[in-house]
Design an enzyme around this catalytic site. Structure first.
Site, mmCIF file in Angstrom:
data_model
loop_
_atom_site.group_PDB
_atom_site.id
_atom_site.type_symbol
_atom_site.label_atom_id
_atom_site.label_comp_id
_atom_site.label_asym_id
_atom_site.label_seq_id
_atom_site.Cartn_x
_atom_site.Cartn_y
_atom_site.Cartn_z
ATOM 1 C CG ASP A 619 -1.912 -1.103 1.248
ATOM 2 O OD1 ASP A 619 -2.010 -1.793 0.220
ATOM 3 O OD2 ASP A 619 -2.572 -1.309 2.278
ATOM 4 C CE LYS A 741 -5.808 5.217 7.553
ATOM 5 N NZ LYS A 741 -5.793 3.754 7.761
ATOM 6 C CG ASP A 911 -3.330 4.042 -2.234
ATOM 7 O OD1 ASP A 911 -4.357 3.332 -2.177
ATOM 8 O OD2 ASP A 911 -2.902 4.664 -1.254
#
Length: 1011
Positions: A619, A741, A911
């Site tokens: 990742d 986050k 991603d």
């Protein structure tokens, strides 16, 4: 040949395929849809009814292994052809099967005079099917004029009534079952258009199959007589007669009727609205409550049409009156337990998808498939239809690679998920299957208590509505998993959004979905782990467990796994009744799948030889910021790393320096005494793991530390002077990585303060420490403000680039042009943000104030269309994130292409790149190599040139000014010989930064023309 022994000569007869349906007899690797398109033509010059040539006799010399290989190939081809037949049936006959099922149930009910014991949804459909079918048949046979039908129900006779009835029932139930924000209702305009689209798609399949069946049923004359069917002959005769009488207008109208062109939103909305109207008239439900014999049964309409004040966007407080279709509460009751019985057309495929070769040429074999999800943007569609195939070749190939990845369902995981779901859910991320009880009305009729009670009831109803929708979604996911469980493997055809990001076309069970879906899916192909694979499997398990473990060094992560081997074995052996260690993981179902795979490998006689089907992830670390940090290399090269205050006429960096003066570090990242652009970029690159480090940096933890520091300082201030001091004291112990986050992730994608506030509010609600609604709101506001401030301090350079990109948009949109660019892989992108025009659907199709008006059978509908005036605000705010998304999609596709060439199995989730454990090191090297290759391109410089060319072409604004040597400093490595030739003139493209004290966002372009 001399080495072969004569005694080993084996005569072999190669027989023609036993399949009589020539559509399935093409070669193993070709797309058989191309044969379908030519199914009216003779096969290899020979009509199907003609006798085939006698089989050839081929001599295979020596080696029985060759014979064995041929037999294996033949078996594989037969197997593949069988799967293709099933795939064709799935795409074309599912609706017919459902129609036959309802007819059989009706027949059984009449014969036995009993109501069959059916799931809730099927019982409803069975009761509605026959009345709705008869109503549609009556509408089709009505004596109304063609003009009247075209005005209110166009194409209503284009399908059998039974098929239309099934489409309407299933589509309406699907729409009302997944509504998060409006209980049991759906906007009429949405329902009408979706039903119209579904009918149009089935009409295309129906017509094609009818033509194919007609062709196949005919016998070819030996003398090569014309095979054209009677309808075509009649049409041709009629057309010829009209041409002779010179009635060309009637010819055009006749041919236009025979064409199968797109219907358009207006036609879809009118047909869909009429079909919904018929459903409302014919669908009823009755209450199961016991009633006395004298009381008439409680039968009431299942659906109703009315106007209701709602907000289309749940984040907005503005209410408007919309026409909605509401369903009775009895319809919703029990739906979440039986929604799996509804029709799902776009299922995973049993064979590899059709190769992409154009805008609507690829993906599913029969179902409508577009390479790009344009959401009705005609300008983007036109660009995609006209782009050269050669330019798009790499994009086509990358999507084919993603579609060719073969998946299967992890049976053991499915058993665990089903067991937990049957037990009521509310564990491992599964939603609670029970509703929250509605609060009782207070006994004391005080105004304040009544207001609080109403607010709590409203909140509970919203929660229950969300739970209902998520339960329906979970049932659909599990339904797909059960259907695909026995399959050896299946495939996901992919397409892209307008930015180039790839998505599976099946929307329920796929690897882009939630943790449970990812845990249920694994590669169909298993590969031996090998030494490196076992190493990466352990690291993968530690990453999935998370909780800070994923940010440790590799050695520490391996040690974590070794220290918890007992828990891992227990989780694999007894996931339900054991100590449930796997439930403590951040991604519990994926963690459990890794526990099972690792325990099987470690218990085998040779762990390195054990097969693994598990996808291992690599990742990105806050991938948006990684791309901005890499883009910053262009700026760094341009400015040659000089001091921010000396040579940068960029106020963004000056502000950044002022903000950081006196600070020793940002989070835990030290700052050098002399702050240069190089230092700033180095800080940002280190924060997102673009530079070498012993252990991975965690940008979310860095931001959380910075937020905590700011709040600690605020909490020591005087509350009388600084009211936020009280909020800081409330929040200071709740600041952690999880809280910030989402805001950090979306900050580089243009999250607004309102968006950040809502993100913080949801996280604080999850913690449950603040129960007062007003305090929760104000705390979320403060937390969002502090987090965005911390982001600005740590990622100032990224924000400067975002500002520059935003101001490029100002130049382009000032002349009413959308922002457009081409990705490094050749995908043309046009931002679809235009000011919409409302189109009221009235009968006479007149235009009032530039509004097309067409009437439907239920109400006047307003369709929003793409206007001609760009929405400059949306164009600007959305461009930076869209541009970065187009870059991360390019990186993923470049990686996919190279992984294919290296023989790796590859899957991508934006991603996050997936492959087998044994191939992680190869893929890891490839993805880094491709990232470097991507950013060795002059991306910002190329975009700058594109902007200049766009403005020159559209505005014609030129200046006679020439740039000086100092002005060229901002231009950096720009090639002064680069020229663009338009309309016979040669134009040199240059740009400069203003000499005055202006920000980078006010950098202007200056053009000089050389004739």
């Amino acid at each position: 040949m001399s080495s072969f022994s004569p005694s080993s000569i084996i005569p072999l007869t190669i027989k023609p395929s036993r399949a009589q349906f020539h559509l399935l007899s093409d070669s193993f690797n070709h797309n058989f849809v191309q044969d379908l398109e030519n199914c009216h033509e003779p096969l290899n010059g020979v009509h199907q009814s003609e006798a085939l040539d006698p089989p050839e006799r081929v001599i295979i010399q020596d080696s029985p292994g060759i014979l064995n290989d041929l037999l294996i190939d033949d078996i594989e081809k037969e197997k593949h052809n069988l799967l293709r037949r099933r795939q064709i049936q799935m795409e074309t006959e599912e609706l017919e099967k459902m129609v036959e099922e309802y007819r059989d149930l009706e027949r059984e009910m009449r014969e036995k005079n009993l109501t069959p014991n059916l799931p809730h949804v099927k019982a409803l459909f069975l009761g509605w099917f026959d009345p709705l079918k008869e109503a549609i048949e009556a509408e089709q046979k009505s004596k109304r004029s063609k003009k009247h039908k075209a005005a209110f129900a166009p194409h209503i006779d284009s399908l059998p009534a039974a098929k239309m009835a099934v489409i309407v029932m299933h589509k309406v139930m699907e729409l009302v079952s997944v509504q998060y924000h409006h209980a049991g209702c759906v906007l009429l305009v949405d329902a009408a258009v979706q039903i119209g689209m579904a009918v149009e798609q089935e009409v295309r399949i129906h017509k094609f199959l009818e033509k194919t069946r007609t062709y196949q049923s005919k016998k070819t004359e030996a003398d090569g007589a014309d095979c054209t069917d009677n309808n075509t002959q009649k049409l041709r005769k009629k057309v010829n007669g009209l041409i002779k009488r010179r009635r060309l207008k009637q010819v055009q109208m006749l041919l236009k009727e025979e064409e199968c062109g797109p219907w358009g939103r207006e036609t879809q909305a009118k047909l869909g609205s009429r079909l919904v109207d018929l459903l409302i008239e014919t669908a009823f439900v009755h209450s199961p409550v016991n009633q006395s014999a004298d009381t008439p049964p409680d039968i009431r309409p299942a659906f109703g049409h009315r106007f209701r004040a709602i907000s289309k966007n749940p984040e907005q407080k503005i209410l408007k009156n919309y026409g909605v279709i509401e369903c009775d509460a009895l319809v919703l009751a029990g739906m979440d337990k039986s929604v799996k019985h509804m029709l799902m057309p776009y299922m995973p495929m049993l064979v590899p998808p059709k190769r992409w070769k154009g805008y609507e040429n690829g993906g599913y074999l029969f179902l409508t498939s577009y390479i790009m999800r344009t959401h009705g943007s005609k300008k983007q569609q036109d660009v995609m239809k006209n782009v050269e195939r050669k330019q798009m070749q790499k994009v086509f190939e990358a999507l084919d690679i993603l579609g060719d990845t073969k998946w299967r369902v992890n049976g053991r995981l499915l058993g665990v998920v089903e067991s937990l779901w049957a037990g009521g859910g509310n564990i491992a991320g599964l939603i609670d299957r029970k509703d929250v009880p509605i609060p009782e009305r207070p006994a004391v009729e005080e105004l304040k208590q009544i207001q609080e009670w109403k607010w709590s009831v409203k909140k509970v109803e919203k929660i229950n509505l969300e739970r209902h929708s998520i339960r329906c979604d979970t049932e659909l996911k599990l339904s797909v998993a059960r259907k695909m469980r026995e399959e050896e493997g299946f495939y996901y055809p992919h397409n892209v959004d307008f930015r180039g990001r790839a998505y599976p076309m099946h929307s329920h069970l796929n690897h882009l979905s939630c943790d449970s879906c990812r845990g249920l899916l694994e590669f169909a192909e298993g590969r031996p782990l090998g030494k490196s694979g076992l190493h990466w499997l352990k690291i993968h398990l530690a990453n999935l467990y998370a909780g800070g473990i994923e940010k440790l060094s590799y050695d520490n992560r391996l040690a974590f796994v070794e220290n918890h081997l007992h828990d891992i074995f227990d989780s694999a052996d007894n996931p339900i009744n054991g100590n449930r260690w796997w439930l403590m993981a951040e991604d519990p179902f994926q963690c459990l799948a890794a526990c099972i795979n690792l325990s099987e490998a470690l218990r085998s006689s040779s762990p390195n030889s054990a097969l693994s089907h598990l996808p291992i992830h690599q990742d990105g670390s806050c991938n948006g910021l990684q791309h901005y940090a890499a883009l910053g290399r262009d700026v760094e090269r341009t400015l040659e790393g000089k001091s921010c205050c000396e040579n940068l006429r960029v106020q963004g960096y000056k502000k950044l320096k002022v903000q950081l003066e006196g600070e020793k570090c940002v989070g835990s990242i030290p700052i050098s005494k002399t702050l240069t652009l190089h230092n700033v970029l180095q800080l940002e690159a280190a924060a997102v793991n673009l530079v070498t480090s012993e252990k991975p940096a965690d940008v979310y933890s860095e931001i959380a530390v910075r937020v905590h520091d700011i709040m600690r300082k605020d909490s020591n201030k005087d509350p009388a002077v600084y009211p936020n001091a009280l909020l800081a004291k409330v929040l200071i112990d709740q600041i952690d990585r999880k809280l910030v986050k989402q805001t950090v992730m979306t900050s580089v994608y243009g999250v607004t303060f309102v968006g950040a506030r809502e993100q913080m509010k949801r996280r604080l609600e999850e913690k449950g420490l603040i129960t007062d609604e007003q305090l929760l709101f104000t705390a979320a506001c403060y937390a969002a403000k502090v987090t965005l401030t911390a982001l600005g301090e740590i990622f100032g350079a990224a924000r400067v680039i975002m500002g520059w990109l935003g101001d490029c948009v100002k130049v382009i949109t000032s002349e009413n042009h959308p922002v457009s660019w081409t990705t490094p892989l050749g995908l043309p992108v046009v931002q679809p943000y235009y000011k919409t025009e409302r189109h009221l659907l009235l009968g006479n199709a007149t235009e009032i104030d530039h509004t097309l008006q067409i009437k439907t059978s239920l109400q006047f509908l307003a369709l929003r269309r793409e206007g001609n005036e760009v929405d400059a605000k949306k164009q600007r705010s959305a461009f930076p994130p869209n541009f970065v998304h187009s870059l991360d999609s390019s990186h993923m596709m470049m990686t996919a292409l190279t992984c294919r060439d290296a023989g790796l199995c590859f899957a991508g989730v934006h991603d996050s790149f997936w492959t087998h454990a044994c191939d992680v090191e190869k893929m890891s090297y490839i993805l880094r190599e491709k990232f470097v290759e991507l950013y060795n391109m002059s991306i910002l410089e190329n975009f700058s040139l594109l902007c200049q060319r766009e403005v020159i072409l559209t505005c014609g604004r030129f200046s006679s000014l020439h740039t000086s040597s100092t002005e060229r400093s901002f231009k950096g490595s720009y090639n002064e010989e680069a020229i663009a030739r338009f309309h016979g003139s040669v134009v040199t493209l240059t740009f400069e930064a203003k000499q005055s004290e202006t920000s980078a966002s006010e950098t202007i372009f200056i053009w000089s023309q050389k004739l």
